[in-house]
Every structure is written in structure tokens, then in C-alpha cells.
Design a protein around this motif. Structure first.
Motif, PDB file in Angstrom:
ATOM      1  N   UNK A  45     -37.898  62.694  96.974  1.00 21.95           N
ATOM      2  CA  UNK A  45     -37.728  61.243  96.885  1.00 21.95           C
ATOM      3  C   UNK A  45     -38.835  60.669  96.024  1.00 21.95           C
ATOM      4  N   UNK A  46     -38.588  59.491  95.464  1.00 17.25           N
ATOM      5  CA  UNK A  46     -39.592  58.834  94.635  1.00 17.25           C
ATOM      6  C   UNK A  46     -39.415  57.326  94.720  1.00 17.25           C
ATOM      7  N   UNK A  47     -40.529  56.631  94.784  1.00 13.53           N
ATOM      8  CA  UNK A  47     -40.544  55.176  94.670  1.00 13.53           C
ATOM      9  C   UNK A  47     -41.298  54.848  93.390  1.00 13.53           C
ATOM     10  N   UNK A  48     -40.591  54.413  92.371  1.00 11.33           N
ATOM     11  CA  UNK A  48     -41.183  54.106  91.069  1.00 11.33           C
ATOM     12  C   UNK A  48     -40.996  52.619  90.826  1.00 11.33           C
ATOM     13  N   UNK A  49     -42.076  51.858  90.933  1.00 10.64           N
ATOM     14  CA  UNK A  49     -41.972  50.407  90.920  1.00 10.64           C
ATOM     15  C   UNK A  49     -42.926  49.778  89.912  1.00 10.64           C
ATOM     16  N   UNK A  50     -42.556  48.590  89.455  1.00 10.97           N
ATOM     17  CA  UNK A  50     -43.393  47.820  88.537  1.00 10.97           C
ATOM     18  C   UNK A  50     -43.516  46.396  89.067  1.00 10.97           C
ATOM     19  N   UNK A  51     -44.599  45.746  88.690  1.00  8.98           N
ATOM     20  CA  UNK A  51     -44.794  44.370  89.125  1.00  8.98           C
ATOM     21  C   UNK A  51     -45.954  43.733  88.391  1.00  8.98           C
ATOM     22  N   UNK A  52     -46.375  42.602  88.894  1.00  8.00           N
ATOM     23  CA  UNK A  52     -47.512  41.873  88.344  1.00  8.00           C
ATOM     24  C   UNK A  52     -48.531  41.674  89.454  1.00  8.00           C
TER      25      UNK A  52
END
Length: 261
Positions: free
Chosen positions: A152-159
């Protein structure tokens, strides 16, 4: 070795907060001891990037390594959780901060020979956590030779405004990891030796087949240095006895022996 304690997280830089939080969460279940990483405490890459490295042993669990770098506009923290005494997936966390932008990579890598280390109940936990954070932007996953072991992977982007949510997803992932630890029996020395061999094969494949971070170390420091660093610190499949334990500094011992680090 000295047992490690960690301060409560508070108003700290995001990268430091992430690393300290992971260690604190693990230490509430497994006793942690800090290791002397010696020459690896500070690693310079291409004369530009400087990594600060720390390593811990989690009693009845395995090895934990932390790497941090701050180049001014870019800050990064990486945490590698390598269970050597339980047959569950490894967990890696990479948090990258570039001015106001954030990228988060959390991956679970299953090296269990029987393919049973992540039962369906855990898959449901992964799916539930992914749903809880679906508001955060997904990063595109790039296929690689590691696909077959990626559970499994959680690949996230944000500010910067997403720092709280990005921090919480790390806590959720660590919770899944600890749940897996709690449901997996400890390994005997023979089983541990077999698992250690699989982990060693994994990072040797990383060096030969490639990985984003691994390639940086290999090109800057060479294959021999990279494998030595992975062995002694990053994955910790071989520890170093100190003078009091072994009588000879730097004597390498298998992880499952007493007196490592």
C-alpha cells in the motif's frame, strides 16, 4: 545502549515534528535505544546536500533510521521502519518541503516469503485511511520493479495549510503499522535470519536495479559505501557492538544476537 525518550510534539518545524512523532508512537509500545552511527551521523552528497542521520533499535521489533536534510528552500525527512524480528511489511515515510509546497510518500513493502504479512483486514485499514484523506491531492505513482512488493502507499501533496492533515496521515499509517506488529508473532533466530536475508536481498536489488534515493547515494558515494550504510544503519541488518559489549569496537554481529548497537 541507552533507552531513548522523546519530548511531546509541539510547535516545531514540520519535518522534526514528523520524525519525533513516529519515534514517540513506536516508543510507547516498544522500548527504543539510540545507536551510535559513527561516521554516518552526517553524510554529504555531491558536496551540496548534507544529511543528518540517526538510528534506533526497537526491542522485539527491529531497526528504525531517520534522515533529515535542510538545503534552505528544500527540507526533507525520511523514516525507515524495518521489522527484523516480526514478519510484517517495512514502512517508509518521506516528507519533502519546498517552500510552501509539500509532498508525502508513505509506503508499505511486503517481503514476507509466504505473502501473508498483510492480511485482508489490514488491506481494509489501508482503504479506510485512504478514504479519510481523499481530500488531499494524490501524487502520481511511477511504476517500478518494486510494484510486486508494494502492499500500500499514501502519496499526497499539499501546501503549508495542509500541514495538520499531512501530519495526521502519518499518525494513521503508524497506527496501521503498530497494529500489524501487534498481530504478528515474534520470530525465532532461524526465522529472523531468513527474514534478514530477504531484507538484505531487497536493498541489494535497490542498489543494482535502482531507486530514487538509492541512486543519489550510489552515484555520489559508490555501491560499496551505499551497501555498507544500508547494512549497518539504514536497514540495520548488521549491528555494531560497542566496546563494553564486545571488547572490540566495530565488531559486526547479526541483528538477532544480544548486545547489538
Amino acid at each position: 545502549m541507552m533507552q531513548q525518550t522523546f519530548p511531546a510534539v509541539g510547535n516545531r518545524r514540520p519535518g522534526e515534528l514528523i520524525a519525533d512523532s513516529v519515534l514517540k508512537e513506536i516508543s510507547e509500545v516498544y522500548a527504543l535505544s539510540a545507536c551510535d552511527v559513527g561516521e554516518y551521523q552526517t553524510i554529504r552528497i555531491f558536496g551540496i546536500m548534507k544529511f543528518h542521520v540517526s538510528q534506533y533499535r526497537a526491542e522485539k521489533l527491529g531497526n528504525i533510521s531517520v534522515m533529515k536534510t535542510n538545503t534552505g528552500p528544500m527540507k526533507m525527512v525520511s523514516v525507515m521502519l524495518t521489522p527484523l524480528l516480526r514478519d510484517i511489511p517495512m514502512m517508509s515515510l518521506d516528507y519533502i518541503y519546498v517552500q510552501g509546497k509539500r509532498k508525502v510518500y508513505i509506503e508499505f513493502l511486503n517481503l514476507d516469503q509466504a505473502g501473508t504479512a498483510a492480511p485482508s483486514v489490514r488491506i481494509r485499514e489501508f482503504a479506510s485511511t485512504a478514504a479519510d484523506y481523499k481530500d488531499l491531492k494524490n501524487l502520481e505513482y511511477e511504476s517500478s520493479w518494486q510494484d510486486r512488493i508494494l502492499t500500500a502507499a499514501f502519496l499526497k501533496a499539499g501546501t503549508a495549510s495542509d500541514d495538520g492533515r499531512l501530519f495526521d496521515i502519518q499518525k494513521a499509517a503508524a497506527g496501521i503499522f503498530l497494529n500489524m506488529c501487534g498481530s504478528a508473532p515474534g520470530l525465532d533466530p532461524e526465522q529472523t535470519a531468513g527474514r534478514t536475508d530477504r531484507i538484505r536481498k531487497y536493498y541489494r536489488d535497490l542498489i543494482s536495479k535502482g531507486g530514487i534515493a538509492t541512486d543519489v547515494f550510489r552515484k555520489s558515494k559508490g555501491e560499496e559505501w551505499t551497501e555498507k550504510f544500508f547494512t549497518e544503519v539504514f536497514f540495520g541488518t548488521i549491528g555494531k557492538r560497542n566496546d563494553a559489549d564486545a571488547g572490540t569496537a566495530g565488531h559486526a554481529v547479526p541483528f538477532f544476537s544480544d548486545g547489538f548497537c
